[in-house]
Design an enzyme around this catalytic site. Sequence first.
Site, PDB file in Angstrom:
ATOM      1  CE  LYS A  15      29.456  25.848 -12.422  1.00 52.49           C
ATOM      2  NZ  LYS A  15      30.286  25.567 -11.218  1.00 52.49           N
ATOM      3  NE  ARG A  91      28.761  19.439 -10.442  1.00 53.89           N
ATOM      4  CZ  ARG A  91      27.767  20.262 -10.119  1.00 53.89           C
ATOM      5  NH1 ARG A  91      27.041  20.823 -11.039  1.00 53.89           N
ATOM      6  NH2 ARG A  91      27.521  20.519  -8.857  1.00 53.89           N
ATOM      7  NE  ARG A 130      27.206  28.629  -2.633  1.00 53.17           N
ATOM      8  CZ  ARG A 130      27.457  27.888  -3.705  1.00 53.17           C
ATOM      9  NH1 ARG A 130      27.715  28.451  -4.855  1.00 53.17           N
ATOM     10  NH2 ARG A 130      27.483  26.578  -3.619  1.00 53.17           N
ATOM     11  NE  ARG A 132      23.738  25.499  -2.389  1.00 48.05           N
ATOM     12  CZ  ARG A 132      24.302  25.219  -3.551  1.00 48.05           C
ATOM     13  NH1 ARG A 132      24.290  26.121  -4.512  1.00 48.05           N
ATOM     14  NH2 ARG A 132      24.882  24.062  -3.746  1.00 48.05           N
ATOM     15  NE  ARG A 143      28.376  20.890  -2.470  1.00 52.87           N
ATOM     16  CZ  ARG A 143      28.233  22.193  -2.627  1.00 52.87           C
ATOM     17  NH1 ARG A 143      28.271  22.745  -3.814  1.00 52.87           N
ATOM     18  NH2 ARG A 143      28.026  22.965  -1.586  1.00 52.87           N
TER      19      ARG A 143
HETATM   20  P1  AMP Z   1      25.236  23.019  -7.836  1.00 57.77           P
HETATM   21  O1  AMP Z   1      24.188  24.021  -7.487  1.00 57.77           O
HETATM   22  O2  AMP Z   1      25.584  23.041  -9.317  1.00 57.77           O
HETATM   23  O3  AMP Z   1      26.457  23.107  -6.968  1.00 57.77           O
HETATM   24  O4  AMP Z   1      24.598  21.578  -7.591  1.00 57.77           O
HETATM   25  C1  AMP Z   1      24.176  21.182  -6.313  1.00 57.77           C
HETATM   26  C2  AMP Z   1      24.057  19.663  -6.257  1.00 57.77           C
HETATM   27  O5  AMP Z   1      23.142  19.209  -7.251  1.00 57.77           O
HETATM   28  C3  AMP Z   1      25.355  18.919  -6.554  1.00 57.77           C
HETATM   29  O6  AMP Z   1      26.166  18.794  -5.413  1.00 57.77           O
HETATM   30  C4  AMP Z   1      24.819  17.578  -7.043  1.00 57.77           C
HETATM   31  O7  AMP Z   1      24.366  16.783  -5.950  1.00 57.77           O
HETATM   32  C5  AMP Z   1      23.576  17.993  -7.827  1.00 57.77           C
HETATM   33  N1  AMP Z   1      23.908  18.226  -9.245  1.00 57.77           N
HETATM   34  C6  AMP Z   1      23.844  19.409  -9.925  1.00 57.77           C
HETATM   35  N2  AMP Z   1      24.216  19.252 -11.195  1.00 57.77           N
HETATM   36  C7  AMP Z   1      24.535  17.949 -11.354  1.00 57.77           C
HETATM   37  C8  AMP Z   1      25.011  17.155 -12.446  1.00 57.77           C
HETATM   38  N3  AMP Z   1      25.262  17.699 -13.642  1.00 57.77           N
HETATM   39  N4  AMP Z   1      25.231  15.830 -12.223  1.00 57.77           N
HETATM   40  C9  AMP Z   1      24.994  15.269 -11.031  1.00 57.77           C
HETATM   41  N5  AMP Z   1      24.571  15.961  -9.958  1.00 57.77           N
HETATM   42  C10 AMP Z   1      24.336  17.289 -10.103  1.00 57.77           C
END
Ligand code: AMP
Length: 188
Positions: A15, A91, A130, A132, A143
């Site tokens: 994405k 999400r 990645r 991170r 996750r």
């Molecule tokens: P991402 O970079 O999108 O993979 O997000 C990293 C982390 O941020 C996720 O594992 C969640 O802990 C939190 N997070 C990001 N977006 C959301 C969302 N829409 N709802 C809840 N937690 C989120």
Amino acid sequence: MTKNLILLGLPGAGKGTQADKIIAEYPMVHISTGDIFRANMKEETELGQKAKSFMDAGNLVPDEITNAMVADRLAQSDVVENGFMLDGYPRNEDQAKFLDQFLAERNEKVSATLYFEVPDQVLVERLLGRGRADDTQEVIAHRLEVNKEANLPLVDYYAKHGVLNTIDGNGELDRIYSDVKTALDALD
Ligand code: AMP
């Protein structure tokens, strides 16, 4: 008319990469909830402190925290003027309903969703590569599970609302982006 776009797909589906390409060509404002949370953690804001334990464990940050943060961002003038491209939000179905209601109150709606479909095995390989801080093998597996559970209902939700575009996200970046453009240019 401004466009309001949502990028869907599990972590590692590409994405973020496609978002960078889209934003170079289309006017929408890129909003990544993960990036906003990470920035807040780095700055040690109250929001960052609230989100940290959930993020570190690979769990979703609770909806009430996340929805409030997104609502704040969507109300800012750059988004109102140019539309948005949400990446990492919604999400789950409750977040999707919150967003629809927020938009309906402003006579707006979701124009389209792009769902990047990628096999699990490829996702795990990409995430491990990645590096991170929250990308250790254990956290990645967790996750993916957490996100998968919420992902299918979300995909169904947008299919039912007639705004789902499924993109084959496994393969050459340029081919994927060309499929993205075809979907976006078909919007009026
Ligand atoms: P991402 O970079 O999108 O993979 O997000 C990293 C982390 O941020 C996720 O594992 C969640 O802990 C939190 N997070 C990001 N977006 C959301 C969302 N829409 N709802 C809840 N937690 C989120």
